[in-house]
Design a protein around this motif. Sequence first.
Motif, PDB file in Angstrom:
ATOM      1  N   UNK A  99      -4.597  -3.228  -2.791  1.00  0.00           N
ATOM      2  CA  UNK A  99      -4.134  -1.883  -2.971  1.00  0.00           C
ATOM      3  C   UNK A  99      -4.238  -0.882  -4.227  1.00  0.00           C
ATOM      4  N   UNK A 100      -4.405  -1.205  -5.161  1.00  0.00           N
ATOM      5  CA  UNK A 100      -4.018  -0.233  -6.390  1.00  0.00           C
ATOM      6  C   UNK A 100      -5.910   0.293  -6.203  1.00  0.00           C
ATOM      7  N   UNK A 101      -6.982  -0.644  -5.935  1.00  0.00           N
ATOM      8  CA  UNK A 101      -7.692   0.459  -6.068  1.00  0.00           C
ATOM      9  C   UNK A 101      -7.807   1.554  -4.373  1.00  0.00           C
ATOM     10  N   UNK A 102      -7.184   0.788  -3.322  1.00  0.00           N
ATOM     11  CA  UNK A 102      -7.504   2.310  -2.172  1.00  0.00           C
ATOM     12  C   UNK A 102      -6.685   2.884  -2.660  1.00  0.00           C
ATOM     13  N   UNK A 103      -5.468   3.193  -3.642  1.00  0.00           N
ATOM     14  CA  UNK A 103      -4.681   4.229  -4.206  1.00  0.00           C
ATOM     15  C   UNK A 103      -5.729   5.556  -5.226  1.00  0.00           C
ATOM     16  N   UNK A 104      -6.516   5.160  -5.765  1.00  0.00           N
ATOM     17  CA  UNK A 104      -7.111   5.205  -6.918  1.00  0.00           C
ATOM     18  C   UNK A 104      -8.396   6.244  -6.340  1.00  0.00           C
ATOM     19  N   UNK A 133      -5.522   7.374   6.600  1.00  0.00           N
ATOM     20  CA  UNK A 133      -6.099   5.756   6.241  1.00  0.00           C
ATOM     21  C   UNK A 133      -5.417   5.252   5.109  1.00  0.00           C
ATOM     22  N   UNK A 134      -4.529   6.068   3.504  1.00  0.00           N
ATOM     23  CA  UNK A 134      -3.941   5.560   3.349  1.00  0.00           C
ATOM     24  C   UNK A 134      -3.347   4.209   3.346  1.00  0.00           C
ATOM     25  N   UNK A 135      -2.788   5.108   4.483  1.00  0.00           N
ATOM     26  CA  UNK A 135      -1.601   4.036   4.661  1.00  0.00           C
ATOM     27  C   UNK A 135      -1.495   3.403   5.893  1.00  0.00           C
ATOM     28  N   UNK A 136      -2.583   3.683   6.701  1.00  0.00           N
ATOM     29  CA  UNK A 136      -3.175   2.557   6.369  1.00  0.00           C
ATOM     30  C   UNK A 136      -3.531   0.985   6.104  1.00  0.00           C
ATOM     31  N   UNK A 137      -3.850   1.573   4.871  1.00  0.00           N
ATOM     32  CA  UNK A 137      -3.910   0.012   4.275  1.00  0.00           C
ATOM     33  C   UNK A 137      -2.741  -0.397   3.823  1.00  0.00           C
ATOM     34  N   UNK A 199     -18.432   7.777  -8.989  1.00  0.00           N
ATOM     35  CA  UNK A 199     -16.843   8.088  -9.821  1.00  0.00           C
ATOM     36  C   UNK A 199     -15.998   6.814  -9.160  1.00  0.00           C
ATOM     37  N   UNK A 200     -16.641   6.746  -7.306  1.00  0.00           N
ATOM     38  CA  UNK A 200     -15.771   5.232  -6.732  1.00  0.00           C
ATOM     39  C   UNK A 200     -16.315   4.340  -7.583  1.00  0.00           C
ATOM     40  N   UNK A 201     -17.911   3.379  -7.740  1.00  0.00           N
ATOM     41  CA  UNK A 201     -17.833   2.335  -8.491  1.00  0.00           C
ATOM     42  C   UNK A 201     -17.171   2.335  -9.942  1.00  0.00           C
ATOM     43  N   UNK A 202     -16.809   3.556 -10.753  1.00  0.00           N
ATOM     44  CA  UNK A 202     -16.568   3.881 -12.017  1.00  0.00           C
ATOM     45  C   UNK A 202     -15.358   3.208 -11.660  1.00  0.00           C
ATOM     46  N   UNK A 203     -14.304   3.739 -10.147  1.00  0.00           N
ATOM     47  CA  UNK A 203     -12.887   2.930  -9.903  1.00  0.00           C
ATOM     48  C   UNK A 203     -12.338   2.004  -9.876  1.00  0.00           C
ATOM     49  N   UNK A 207     -10.522  -1.110 -14.971  1.00  0.00           N
ATOM     50  CA  UNK A 207      -9.583  -3.245 -15.348  1.00  0.00           C
ATOM     51  C   UNK A 207      -8.533  -2.541 -13.650  1.00  0.00           C
ATOM     52  N   UNK A 208      -7.482  -3.379 -13.303  1.00  0.00           N
ATOM     53  CA  UNK A 208      -6.256  -3.055 -12.006  1.00  0.00           C
ATOM     54  C   UNK A 208      -5.297  -3.199 -12.885  1.00  0.00           C
ATOM     55  N   UNK A 209      -4.587  -2.088 -12.232  1.00  0.00           N
ATOM     56  CA  UNK A 209      -2.947  -1.724 -13.479  1.00  0.00           C
ATOM     57  C   UNK A 209      -3.388  -1.240 -14.932  1.00  0.00           C
ATOM     58  N   UNK A 210      -4.152  -0.143 -14.866  1.00  0.00           N
ATOM     59  CA  UNK A 210      -4.379   0.202 -15.682  1.00  0.00           C
ATOM     60  C   UNK A 210      -4.022   1.660 -15.611  1.00  0.00           C
ATOM     61  N   UNK A 211      -3.574   2.303 -16.102  1.00  0.00           N
ATOM     62  CA  UNK A 211      -3.259   3.454 -15.821  1.00  0.00           C
ATOM     63  C   UNK A 211      -3.502   3.957 -13.772  1.00  0.00           C
ATOM     64  N   UNK A 212      -2.302   3.105 -13.606  1.00  0.00           N
ATOM     65  CA  UNK A 212      -2.888   3.308 -11.701  1.00  0.00           C
ATOM     66  C   UNK A 212      -1.617   3.686 -11.369  1.00  0.00           C
TER      67      UNK A 212
END
Length: 218
Positions: A99-104, A133-137, A199-203, A207-212
């Motif tokens: 979910x954190x990744x999808x939000x980013x 699509x994000x709401x579906x996730x 950019x997507x690969x960078x996201x 690290x998870x939860x950092x500046x999410x």
Amino acid sequence: MRSAASALAVVVWTSGMAALASGLLLPHADAVPPAAVGIVAGAGLVPKRRSEQAEHPVMAILTLGHSLLINSLMDRLQTDRAEWCARLAEGFDNCWELDVFADRVARHLKSRVEVPGRSSRGKNGPGASIDARYEDVRAAVQRADTLETEIEKACSDEQRERTREEIGRTLRAFGEAEHLCARLLELAHAHGKRSDDEKILELRRQPLYVAAAGPSAG
């Protein structure tokens, strides 16, 4: 990706056909009277009966070959996109990391369409697809988490391990969230630029939860 090879094959085939046509026809172009050119061009505009529309066997083969190459390229592009999206949506330890990744990803995509000077139509169309699509996730993540909590509580209350059926249910719920995240990523792959891939690969590597909760960098 393998689609690059397919694209190269289409370019080589098209270039080869153009070179063949030039080599066969251009040397004789000076010998063709202008009046004949006019007659041939005019004849091409006249509707023909089905019996007169039979294509030369060689041209039929060349056309078929070109069509097969184009179809192969389209199939390869779709496969590459699906593999790219699935690869980025996999490998998370739990649904909340997903979910954190999808939000980013969603915020990054929104930053690309919500720019000053862009028409409302240009913003609302892509923006609405990103939001949907994000709401579906998020909904899938919530369902997976609820199921995980229920099963964990049942196992704790009954002092037992999870059953195979329960394991299967949690895997399916998590898999649905991954699938919907991949659908969100399709928007990045289909409409983004090559720089957006990086950019997507960078996201994905962050690290998870950092500046999410912060805005996505441009």
